[in-house]
Design a protein around this motif. Structure first.
Motif, PDB file in Angstrom:
ATOM      1  N   THR A  52      36.662  31.945 -14.473  1.00  0.00           N
ATOM      2  CA  THR A  52      36.189  31.243 -13.277  1.00  0.00           C
ATOM      3  C   THR A  52      36.005  29.772 -13.611  1.00  0.00           C
ATOM      4  OG1 THR A  52      33.954  31.884 -13.902  1.00  0.00           O
ATOM      5  CG2 THR A  52      35.000  33.188 -12.196  1.00  0.00           C
ATOM      6  N   TYR A  53      36.045  28.928 -12.580  1.00  0.00           N
ATOM      7  CA  TYR A  53      35.872  27.496 -12.819  1.00  0.00           C
ATOM      8  C   TYR A  53      35.313  26.809 -11.592  1.00  0.00           C
ATOM      9  CZ  TYR A  53      40.303  26.924 -10.251  1.00  0.00           C
ATOM     10  OH  TYR A  53      41.288  26.949  -9.312  1.00  0.00           O
ATOM     11  N   MET A  54      34.619  25.710 -11.850  1.00  0.00           N
ATOM     12  CA  MET A  54      34.022  24.947 -10.746  1.00  0.00           C
ATOM     13  C   MET A  54      33.723  23.538 -11.240  1.00  0.00           C
ATOM     14  SD  MET A  54      32.917  25.144  -7.622  1.00  0.00           S
ATOM     15  CE  MET A  54      31.854  24.240  -6.514  1.00  0.00           C
ATOM     16  N   ALA A  55      34.005  22.565 -10.389  1.00  0.00           N
ATOM     17  CA  ALA A  55      33.590  21.184 -10.671  1.00  0.00           C
ATOM     18  C   ALA A  55      32.431  20.904  -9.733  1.00  0.00           C
ATOM     19  CB  ALA A  55      34.735  20.213 -10.398  1.00  0.00           C
ATOM     20  N   ASP A  56      31.266  20.578 -10.285  1.00  0.00           N
ATOM     21  CA  ASP A  56      30.120  20.461  -9.377  1.00  0.00           C
ATOM     22  C   ASP A  56      29.532  19.062  -9.326  1.00  0.00           C
ATOM     23  OD1 ASP A  56      28.463  22.253  -7.576  1.00  0.00           O
ATOM     24  OD2 ASP A  56      26.978  21.003  -8.575  1.00  0.00           O
ATOM     25  N   PHE A  57      28.982  18.760  -8.160  1.00  0.00           N
ATOM     26  CA  PHE A  57      28.564  17.414  -7.804  1.00  0.00           C
ATOM     27  C   PHE A  57      27.073  17.159  -7.863  1.00  0.00           C
ATOM     28  CE2 PHE A  57      32.440  17.394  -4.990  1.00  0.00           C
ATOM     29  CZ  PHE A  57      33.078  16.384  -5.664  1.00  0.00           C
ATOM     30  N   TYR A  58      26.256  18.157  -8.240  1.00  0.00           N
ATOM     31  CA  TYR A  58      24.846  17.952  -7.909  1.00  0.00           C
ATOM     32  C   TYR A  58      24.249  16.725  -8.567  1.00  0.00           C
ATOM     33  CZ  TYR A  58      23.018  20.021 -12.288  1.00  0.00           C
ATOM     34  OH  TYR A  58      22.707  20.282 -13.582  1.00  0.00           O
ATOM     35  N   GLN A  59      24.770  16.375  -9.774  1.00  0.00           N
ATOM     36  CA  GLN A  59      24.253  15.166 -10.426  1.00  0.00           C
ATOM     37  C   GLN A  59      24.637  13.916  -9.627  1.00  0.00           C
ATOM     38  OE1 GLN A  59      26.656  16.175 -13.666  1.00  0.00           O
ATOM     39  NE2 GLN A  59      25.005  16.972 -14.950  1.00  0.00           N
ATOM     40  N   VAL A  60      25.864  13.924  -9.101  1.00  0.00           N
ATOM     41  CA  VAL A  60      26.329  12.757  -8.352  1.00  0.00           C
ATOM     42  C   VAL A  60      25.561  12.627  -7.033  1.00  0.00           C
ATOM     43  CG1 VAL A  60      28.358  11.564  -7.531  1.00  0.00           C
ATOM     44  CG2 VAL A  60      28.583  13.228  -9.354  1.00  0.00           C
ATOM     45  N   TYR A  61      25.299  13.767  -6.409  1.00  0.00           N
ATOM     46  CA  TYR A  61      24.510  13.717  -5.170  1.00  0.00           C
ATOM     47  C   TYR A  61      23.137  13.118  -5.441  1.00  0.00           C
ATOM     48  CZ  TYR A  61      27.377  16.001  -1.628  1.00  0.00           C
ATOM     49  OH  TYR A  61      28.333  16.272  -0.701  1.00  0.00           O
ATOM     50  N   TYR A  62      22.572  13.490  -6.593  1.00  0.00           N
ATOM     51  CA  TYR A  62      21.268  12.930  -6.957  1.00  0.00           C
ATOM     52  C   TYR A  62      21.359  11.410  -7.071  1.00  0.00           C
ATOM     53  CZ  TYR A  62      17.895  11.221 -10.367  1.00  0.00           C
ATOM     54  OH  TYR A  62      16.965  10.453 -11.021  1.00  0.00           O
ATOM     55  N   LEU A  63      22.423  10.922  -7.735  1.00  0.00           N
ATOM     56  CA  LEU A  63      22.586   9.465  -7.895  1.00  0.00           C
ATOM     57  C   LEU A  63      22.726   8.787  -6.535  1.00  0.00           C
ATOM     58  CD1 LEU A  63      25.077   9.427 -10.919  1.00  0.00           C
ATOM     59  CD2 LEU A  63      22.628   8.863 -10.963  1.00  0.00           C
ATOM     60  N   ASN A  64      23.498   9.416  -5.643  1.00  0.00           N
ATOM     61  CA  ASN A  64      23.628   8.873  -4.295  1.00  0.00           C
ATOM     62  C   ASN A  64      22.282   8.857  -3.587  1.00  0.00           C
ATOM     63  OD1 ASN A  64      26.382   8.276  -4.221  1.00  0.00           O
ATOM     64  ND2 ASN A  64      26.903  10.400  -3.784  1.00  0.00           N
ATOM     65  N   GLY A  65      21.482   9.907  -3.829  1.00  0.00           N
ATOM     66  CA  GLY A  65      20.164   9.991  -3.216  1.00  0.00           C
ATOM     67  C   GLY A  65      19.284   8.809  -3.605  1.00  0.00           C
ATOM     68  N   LEU A  66      19.382   8.380  -4.890  1.00  0.00           N
ATOM     69  CA  LEU A  66      18.602   7.217  -5.337  1.00  0.00           C
ATOM     70  C   LEU A  66      18.918   6.000  -4.465  1.00  0.00           C
ATOM     71  CD1 LEU A  66      19.062   7.506  -9.224  1.00  0.00           C
ATOM     72  CD2 LEU A  66      17.000   8.060  -7.926  1.00  0.00           C
ATOM     73  N   MET A  67      20.212   5.793  -4.241  1.00  0.00           N
ATOM     74  CA  MET A  67      20.629   4.628  -3.450  1.00  0.00           C
ATOM     75  C   MET A  67      20.235   4.797  -1.990  1.00  0.00           C
ATOM     76  SD  MET A  67      24.363   3.755  -5.102  1.00  0.00           S
ATOM     77  CE  MET A  67      24.906   5.293  -5.814  1.00  0.00           C
ATOM     78  N   ALA A  68      20.437   6.001  -1.467  1.00  0.00           N
ATOM     79  CA  ALA A  68      20.113   6.247  -0.053  1.00  0.00           C
ATOM     80  C   ALA A  68      18.628   6.018   0.191  1.00  0.00           C
ATOM     81  CB  ALA A  68      20.511   7.668   0.330  1.00  0.00           C
ATOM     82  N   GLY A  69      17.796   6.496  -0.735  1.00  0.00           N
ATOM     83  CA  GLY A  69      16.358   6.331  -0.574  1.00  0.00           C
ATOM     84  C   GLY A  69      15.957   4.867  -0.543  1.00  0.00           C
ATOM     85  N   ALA A  70      16.706   4.037  -1.304  1.00  0.00           N
ATOM     86  CA  ALA A  70      16.381   2.615  -1.331  1.00  0.00           C
ATOM     87  C   ALA A  70      16.861   1.905  -0.071  1.00  0.00           C
ATOM     88  CB  ALA A  70      17.029   1.979  -2.562  1.00  0.00           C
TER      89      ALA A  70
END
Lengths: 370, 383, 307
Positions: free
Chosen positions: B122-140
């Motif tokens: 099985t395989y998966m490329a996951d984004f949750y770390q990137v979403y977190y980084l985007n969240g930092l910017m969105a919050g600002a």
């Protein structure tokens, strides 16, 4: 009679079976010819394309089984729609009725507590009932409240699709599915048996053929069949003959919806073994069945042939994608062309066309007495 | 006895070499059309990259395969000579597994699933770390304190992403809310547009989403609002308004997997524990709305000018914070996880204990919502 | 935010989302008024969407794109007219074929346009004066697409033509009783051809609106079932252009509210609301014995000299 330039059209009342078959084959041939230009434009040799499609569908056991597998839901929905259309009830809602059957079957399989040999029959019975209920509602709405049947059946497809979504995202979401929107797999006693080395769930196929035969008998041999035909051919005559419009509509939609419900049982118990997103439960079988039923021209038995034809088209579509590596939209173009040609030859079925030179026209006019 | 073992080993080795030297024909089974500009588009891009790269590799694909029909498609692919099969939808789970049992000589790899077999990984490329980084910017960037999130389906993958995003938002802006709307479709532009408009009407002024079209980016830009792109390079759809986003590189996984098959490292016997869960460190995903552009230069100044008092890093600009966190996810070792405990869900239940990181199991089965998520949450666990 | 903003937002979105539905429905009303059902709306819309995008992107002018969509929509409808009027084929099947064919063809031809942002989308406009009306001005006359205003205006014009002019009488009589119309000297075939093609032109524009204004880009299948909603709205509006505006606003408003109200109600039930409401409204009309007659000859091919 009508004259268009040198052509004279004469009405033919009832085309013979041979004519229907002949012209239908002609239409398919014409569609194949047009299609070969599209293959050619796409850089695929048409001869190679057709030989591949022929070999992998009609020419192999695997291909034949694929055709059968796709034909099963089309047959059940198609027979039901033939009945509805005979009474001029425009049931566009086979898709929703199919889903209703799938929901009922899933309930039996996972939540009813029933197990053992009675489970599958119960799934079919309740599947039929659920489809029938979903079919009877538009019938009641039409007769009691004059709600247009096209609109109510079409809208009820959407409603049932969202209901299925609610079930799989909410109360019926399977604990073993890691939060994805599927029910758990059915236990083995809710799986339909398959023909060996294939995905053909034969009990549903048998039910489908039996339904076609029964429907043919009902339409031709019973009081109900007679009433259905009268209501369909002439509502006024039905009124004077004292036929209950409500009764006929309810019966027609009970059968039509119920049969579509059975198709839904077959799909979840034979193919998926769980309830899932509505677009994946049925690949638009309920809509394709409209064409299956129309091509069958009011004959439930002919629906066996037309559902096989569309089973073949579905299977050929897969082959075009897999073996020829062409975009999947090509199957849409192909299906559209076949349909256009099939309805195009209608004109030859119901009209005799002759070429008339100059003043001879009046002669023909004299003959066309009817 | 020893000779026998030796002989077996030689035969096995020989077998591996022979298998390894063979040409590989890989078949890709897609759930959507390759023109979706999202999930399937990205997989097909990756397929073409690896196909061009290796002359021992031939690839074929089948698009728009509905769930439940994959079995017959796999049969056909194998009949025409495929010896590696990739299936790219969770819902294909049972088809590949049954096929793996039926065809012991073929290697299978199933994307985003969890069932494996001796010849199925099985395989998966996951984004949750990137979403977190985007969240930092969105919050600002939010002025109203409300951030809109248009989401396709309420499944763990999206819940994980929304949660990670919200944790990022709250790290820089503890009072901000993330308003979620579900459209119940991977691809429905009209639904995505109306969901975005509804969020705008509710007062949201920054947008993120998980859905297969650039609709949210376009609608936000029409209203002059910043947004974060998803999956495909969408910077060009709103060059002045897209801040960042996430991009995928499936080719990293496909290349690694196929090379290992080619070299005989992966065989039809040893895949039962092969599970790719590739994120930022492996390069399977990337921060940004276009390749090589982690943050849109248009927004750099604003993010640099905005300074917060961070509990760990003290006075720090948002731009620097994103860069620091980004480097913490990178090689050589990951030193931070967005879900670093304690994490409470919005009903107050402790989900990840103090000082721990979530297990892979926790991540892929996540059903709860963190504090700060506002809106319906189908499947939310009871307290 | 008070109740005013709810009304303004809901009406605004109802009109914006409803614009393609309105254009499509107006066209279908004319086709069906002349007695021809065209289930190919989805197919004509998607072909319109692709041609509008391709032409707008190539020329840089979105209006030429919309024009191209109108022409392509009309040509697609011509196919349907040929089958249903000249060949007298089954209209339901011909329309379905057009939808299947259009979805396939547009996907096939559109691959090179995927993932491109339209350079120059259709502009929006505010109507001076009217936009100052409290609440309604903001909702109806501010920052909408030109096509929205034209669509609303068109609804009034088409209503007037249908009920107050000789053309309208011709069209309606062709749909009610083609043989009578024929006897009156109306060219049934011509009227049907023109109405079907007109319907296709409007459906093409509806699709073009999607790809050059509503969401200025091309993706295959971007009409996502709107063509079917158009079919339903046509019946819902009782084949009346003005009622079509009402139907579109109602449907569009419910569609918008499905997202506004998600905080309080299960989203799946909100999403099925517009569909359930359509049935409900018809049922209530039935209870109140409102007659909503379809054109009597709807769906029936006309054969001269036959009744």
């Amino acid at each position: 009679m009508k004259r268009l330039g040198p052509f004279v059209f004469e009405r033919r009342l009832a085309p013979t079976r041979a004519a229907i078959l002949g012209y239908s084959l002609l239409a398919i041939l014409a569609a194949l010819i047009v299609m070969s230009f599209i293959f050619w434009a796409y850089g695929v040799s048409p001869i190679k394309a057709y030989s591949v499609i022929g070999r992998t569908t009609l020419g192999s056991r695997f291909g034949l089984m694929e055709i059968l597998r796709r034909a099963i839901p089309l047959l059940l929905c198609g027979v039901g729609l033939v009945i509805a259309f005979r009474a001029k009830f425009w049931n566009i809602g086979a898709e929703g009725q199919l889903l209703a059957g799938a929901v009922a079957a899933t309930w039996v399989a996972l939540f009813s507590g029933v197990s053992g040999p009675m489970k599958l029959p119960l799934m079919f019975v309740l599947g039929f009932a659920a489809g029938a209920v979903w079919g009877i509602i538009p019938a009641l709405l039409k007769v009691k409240l004059q709600v247009n049947d096209v609109i109510s059946t079409l809208m009820m497809n959407y409603i049932m699709a969202y209901f299925v979504k609610w079930l799989i995202y909410g109360p019926w979401r399977g604990p073993t599915m890691r939060g994805f929107a599927y029910t758990d797999l059915f236990p083995r006693d809710a799986w339909l048996p398959l023909i060996r080395h294939s995905k053909v769930h034969w009990p549903t196929l048998v039910i489908g053929i039996a339904a076609a035969v029964l429907a043919a008998l009902i339409l031709s041999r019973t009081r109900l069949g007679y009433e259905i035909r009268v209501v369909g051919d002439s509502p006024d005559a039905a009124h004077y003959a004292g036929i209950s419009f409500l009764g006929v509509s309810l019966w027609v939609m009970l059968l039509s919806g119920g049969l579509a419900g059975l198709a839904g049982v077959g799909e979840v118990a034979g193919i998926h073994h769980r309830l899932l997103e509505p677009d994946h439960v049925s690949l638009g079988y309920g809509y394709t069945a409209i064409i299956v039923a129309w091509l069958a021209r009011g004959s439930p038995l002919a629906a066996i042939i037309t559902s096989l034809l569309f089973g073949l088209i579905f299977a050929a579509g897969d082959e075009i994608k897999v073996t020829l590596q062409m975009p999947f939209q090509i199957t849409g173009v192909f299906n559209g062309l076949i349909l256009f040609f099939l309805i195009g030859v209608e004109v030859f079925l119901y009209w005799k066309i002759r070429v008339v030179r100059g003043g001879k026209e009046t002669e023909w006019a004299g003959k066309a007495g009817s | 006895m020893r000779k026998l073992v030796l002989l077996t080993a030689v035969i096995l080795l020989f077998g591996l070499v022979v298998f390894g030297a063979e040409k590989i024909k890989a078949g890709f089974v897609y759930v959507g059309p390759i023109g979706d500009y999202g999930w399937t588009h990205a997989h097909d891009l990756a397929r073409r990259i690896v196909d061009d790269k290796f002359d021992w590799l031939e690839t074929v694909y089948v698009e728009s395969v509905p769930e439940g029909q994959e079995g017959a498609i796999i049969d056909r692919l194998i009949a025409q000579g495929c010896n590696v099969i990739f299936t790219t939808s969770f819902g294909f789970m049972d088809g590949p597994l049954e096929a793996a049992m039926r065809y012991p000589d073929v290697i299978f790899a199933h994307c985003s699933g969890f069932k494996r077999y001796k010849n199925m990984a099985t395989y998966m490329a996951d984004f949750y770390q990137v979403y977190y980084l985007n969240g930092l910017m969105a919050g600002a960037l939010t002025k109203t304190g409300k951030i809109g999130y248009v989401a396709a389906h309420p499944i763990p993958e999206l819940k994980r992403h929304i949660n990670a995003f919200t944790i990022g938002v709250r790290e820089v802006n503890p009072d901000a809310e993330v308003h979620v709307r579900w459209i119940y479709s991977w691809y429905d532009p009209a639904a995505a547009k109306e969901a975005t408009e509804a969020l705008i009407a509710e007062g949201c002024d920054v947008f993120a989403f998980t859905e297969d079209s650039p609709t949210v980016v376009q609608v936000a830009a029409e209203n002059g609002l910043p947004s974060f792109a998803h999956y495909s390079p969408m910077l060009k759809f709103a060059p002045d308004h897209v801040v960042s986003g996430q991009l995928v590189h499936w080719e990293k996984i496909y290349e690694d997997f196929l090379v290992k098959v080619h070299e005989g490292i992966y065989t039809t016997e040893n895949l039962a524990y092969v599970d790719y869960w590739w994120t930022l460190p492996q390069g399977a995903v990337e921060l940004g709305a276009d390749f090589g552009v982690p943050i849109n230069p248009v927004w750099e100044d604003e993010l640099k000018a905005k300074v917060i008092d961070h509990p760990v890093f003290g006075k720090v600009s948002i731009y620097d914070l994103v860069m620091i966190r980004h480097s913490q996810f990178g090689a050589p070792g990951i030193t931070f996880d967005p879900f670093q405990g304690p994490v409470y869900d919005r009903k107050g239940v402790l989900r990840i204990p103090e000082g721990t990181w979530p297990s892979y199991e926790t991540l892929v089965t996540m059903q709860w919502a963190v504090d700060g998520v506002v809106g319906p949450w189908p499947g939310e666990p009871e307290e | 935010m008070g109740w005013e903003s709810w009304i303004v937002d809901t009406l605004r979105r109802a009109l914006a989302y409803g614009t393609p539905l309105l254009w499509g429905t107006l066209g279908e009303i004319y086709a069906e008024r002349a007695g021809v059902v065209n289930l190919g709306v989805e197919g004509m819309m998607i072909l319109g969407a692709l041609s509008a995008f391709a032409v707008a992107q190539s020329t840089g002018n979105p209006w030429i794109g919309v024009l191209a969509a109108a022409v392509v929509g009309g040509l697609a409808a011509l196919i349907h007219a040929f089958f249903s009027v000249t060949l007298r084929a089954n209209q339901y099947v011909s329309g379905l074929a057009l939808t299947i064919f259009g979805l396939g063809l547009s996907g096939l031809l559109g691959t090179s346009w995927v993932g491109i942002s339209l350079k120059n989308p259709l502009p929006k406009a505010t109507i001076p004066g009217l936009s100052r009306i409290p609440i309604l001005g903001d909702a109806l006359f501010r920052d909408h697409s030109y096509l929205t205003y034209i669509g609303l205006f068109l609804a009034v014009v088409l209503w007037f033509v249908l009920y107050k002019t000789r053309w309208g009488i011709s069209i309606r009589s062709v749909g009610e009783s083609p043989s009578t119309a024929d006897a009156m000297g109306i060219n049934v075939f011509l009227v049907r051809y023109l109405c079907v093609i007109f319907g296709g032109v409007l459906a093409g524009v509806a699709g073009g609106f999607l790809s050059v204004e509503y969401r200025p880009s091309w993706t295959e299948g971007m009409t996502a079932g709107m063509g079917w909603i158009v079919i339903a709205l046509t019946i819902f509006a009782a084949w009346d252009p003005l009622q079509a505006v009402g139907g579109v606003v109602l449907f569009g408003g419910l569609y918008h509210l499905a997202y506004r109200l998600q905080r309080w109600f299960p989203p799946e039930f909100l999403k099925l609301m517009p569909y359930a409401f359509a049935i409900l409204v018809l049922a209530v009309a039935g209870l109140r014995k409102v007659r909503r007659g379809a054109p009597a000859a709807l769906g029936l091919p006309y054969v001269r000299g036959q009744r």
